[in-house]
Design a protein around this motif. Structure first.
Motif, PDB file in Angstrom:
ATOM      1  N   MET A   1      24.787  28.435   7.753  1.00  0.00           N
ATOM      2  CA  MET A   1      24.496  29.827   7.797  1.00  0.00           C
ATOM      3  C   MET A   1      24.619  30.488   6.256  1.00  0.00           C
ATOM      4  N   ILE A   4      21.152  30.470   3.888  1.00  0.00           N
ATOM      5  CA  ILE A   4      20.040  31.468   3.651  1.00  0.00           C
ATOM      6  C   ILE A   4      20.144  32.239   2.616  1.00  0.00           C
ATOM      7  N   ILE A   6      17.858  35.399   0.853  1.00  0.00           N
ATOM      8  CA  ILE A   6      16.898  36.224   1.479  1.00  0.00           C
ATOM      9  C   ILE A   6      16.030  36.845   0.082  1.00  0.00           C
ATOM     10  N   GLY A   7      14.556  36.546   0.402  1.00  0.00           N
ATOM     11  CA  GLY A   7      13.802  36.790  -1.028  1.00  0.00           C
ATOM     12  C   GLY A   7      13.594  35.896  -1.873  1.00  0.00           C
ATOM     13  N   LEU A 230      21.230  40.373   9.701  1.00  0.00           N
ATOM     14  CA  LEU A 230      21.458  39.117   9.577  1.00  0.00           C
ATOM     15  C   LEU A 230      23.238  38.964   9.319  1.00  0.00           C
TER      16      LEU A 230
ATOM     17  N   VAL B  21      14.830  37.700  10.962  1.00  0.00           N
ATOM     18  CA  VAL B  21      16.343  37.282  10.860  1.00  0.00           C
ATOM     19  C   VAL B  21      16.377  36.038  11.810  1.00  0.00           C
ATOM     20  N   VAL B  70       9.327  37.853   1.739  1.00  0.00           N
ATOM     21  CA  VAL B  70      10.992  37.399   1.970  1.00  0.00           C
ATOM     22  C   VAL B  70      10.651  35.884   1.937  1.00  0.00           C
TER      23      VAL B  70
END
Lengths: 324, 200
Positions: A1, A4, A6-7, A230, B21, B70
């Motif tokens: 997890m 991850i 973002i962006g 998230l 998500v 993203v």
């Protein structure tokens, strides 16, 4: 997890970060068009060097960008092989044409039997890699020798032509340029700036009824809530895990049950959240479509002039090369 | 009126980010290696069912836009990029043709099937657009590659790219749609799809 990210944005201070997002978007669009206008390998090589130069001057790690291309490598390799084998223009490079395979009903049938046999033996035989090699060799032997029966395709030739080599190199260089160039935008511009730039560029579309401000507002809401949602999903998953749910193992039916145990709270929280946000916006007298004010306004600077000049030169050069 | 409009706007935005998500965390569940099978479409379906076709299309477009902003996207050919990241996501909003889906199971299934099929077409077309740009020019001379028996059949390289592209996309879209239908039906039964809509 936790892995991850973002962006795509990599923080930096080089000139690439100082260009206005609007200029950057249009510039990259024109540069991409220029790449597609080039028809010779040497032109593409110059283009590739130019892209490398831009990345080096912009202090972006080329190694990192190449690593980002890894998932698409298989497609590039396929394209390369496809061109190399099937492009039949120009002069042959090999002295003779090889007949490598004959595809008939018998050979296809034997191949199917051979595959089933291999899958069965694989379960009990310890050395899998050796078995794989034996399997491939056997497959080749089947197609080479067992050419009896009704033919589905005969004489699969193997010959490489000089134009094919040039063309496959051309195609790969062009794809690499286009792939790296198109990431430049998201690497060096924050998503929020991109949204603002997009809104500003889409404003003329108001004449045909597209509400760019409204759309930009929705994008900003989405971007703002990605980390929140998230985080929330993480919390719910941990909570469900403490009740015994396991999201990565178990049978398909159990997995679906666990996903539902995540989605039900996620949906309800999302509905509540949108309602709260809508209420808050309404109570502050927000009217969809009306002009809004911003804390940060976009402004053109001297780097935008440099960029425009550069793009105009590159674009007219490639257009000139095409027409000349 | 104004209040409803703001609500739709906000819901579109929040559900699009929820879709993203779900796409991001689907990779950690491992339904299939690589995690291409995901329920990311479900929030978009729900917005389309609840707020109508127009808002569904906007939510779909937004999910595509967020993917571009993203996540890592691949620009290969202009048409492929447009189809893969814009058209293929907009058409998810076609589920909005079935507004009764918030309470009726058959409408929900139909809506998801129609939208997924539209996405399948767009995504396959993207694959075809890529291969037709990079398919060798000399391949018209198929006899020389595959022999005469092959060219007398209907199998041509063009057909192969079409079928290949369709099968590749169907391989993850159809399981995704089935998953969305199962979970969507459960959510519908629990009255989540009509949350705060029917009471008003």
């Amino acid at each position: 997890m936790k892995s991850i990210v973002i962006g795509q944005y990599i923080p930096g201070t080089s000139f690439l970060y100082k260009i206005d997002p609007r200029t950057k978007m249009i510039a990259i669009l024109f540069l991409l068009v220029s790449v597609f206008l080039l028809k010779e390998i040497w032109q593409l090589v110059v283009g590739a060097l130019l892209v490398v130069l831009i990345f080096m001057l912009g202090k972006l790690s080329i190694k990192r960008i190449m690593r980002g291309l890894r998932p698409i490598m298989i497609l590039l390799i396929f394209t390369f092989i496809f061109q190399l084998l099937f492009n039949q223009t120009g002069n042959p490079l090999l002295p003779v044409e090889f007949t490598i395979l004959t595809i008939s009903l018998v050979s296809v049938g034997s191949a199917v039997v051979w595959t089933v046999l291999w899958r069965l033996i694989r379960k009990v035989f310890p050395y899998r890699f050796i078995l794989l090699l034996i399997y491939i060799a056997g497959l080749y032997a089947i197609f080479y020798y067992l050419g009896y029966g009704p033919l589905l395709a005969d004489r699969v030739y193997f010959q490489i032509y000089d134009e094919a080599v040039l063309m496959s190199v051309f195609v790969i260089i062009r794809l690499m340029i286009v792939l790296t160039l198109s990431t430049l935008l998201t690497l060096t511009t924050k998503p929020t700036d991109l949204t603002q730039g997009m809104e500003s560029l889409m404003r003329p579309l108001k004449l045909i009824g597209v509400q760019s401000e409204e759309f930009a507002l929705i994008i900003s809401i989405s971007l703002r809530y990605i980390p929140t949602i998230l985080d929330e999903a993480n919390k719910i998953m941990l909570a469900q895990a403490s009740r015994g749910a396991d999201f990565s193992e178990g049978k398909l039916k159990d997995k679906i049950k666990q996903v539902i145990s995540l989605l039900v709270p996620m949906f309800i929280i999302a509905f509540k959240r949108s309602e709260d946000l809508a209420d808050a916006m309404e109570s502050r007298n927000f009217v969809p479509g009306k002009p809004r004010t911003r804390i940060h306004e976009l402004r053109f600077g001297r780097w935008d002039i440099v960029t425009v000049c550069f793009v105009v030169v590159v674009f007219s050069l490639s257009l000139g090369l095409l027409l000349w | 009126m104004n209040q409803e409009r703001i609500k739709s706007l906000v819901e579109v935005g929040i559900f699009a980010s929820m879709a993203l998500v779900l796409d991001l965390i689907a990779n950690t569940w491992g339904f299939v290696n690589g995690g291409s099978i995901s329920i990311a479409m479900l929030p978009i379906f729900v917005v389309a069912f609840r707020r109508g076709l127009k808002n569904g299309l906007i939510a779909g477009l937004l999910l595509g836009g967020l993917q571009i902003l993203v996540t890592r996207t691949y620009f290969l050919v202009p048409l492929q990029f447009f189809l893969d990241y814009i058209a293929a996501f907009i058409v998810i909003g076609f589920a909005g043709f079935f507004p009764k889906a918030i309470t009726k199971p058959i409408h929900l299934v139909l809506g998801i099937v129609v939208a997924t099929f539209a996405r399948l077409l767009a995504a396959s077309w993207a694959g075809i657009a890529y291969w037709s740009e990079y398919i060798p020019d000399g391949i018209a001379d198929i006899d020389r590659v595959f022999g005469t028996a092959f060219s007398s059949t209907l199998i041509t390289p063009t057909l192969m790219t079409w079928v290949g592209s369709f099968v590749y996309n169907a391989a993850y879209l159809i399981p995704s749609a089935i998953l969305c239908i199962i979970i969507g039906l459960v959510l519908q039964k629990r009255g989540i799809l009509s949350y705060h809509l029917i009471a008003e």
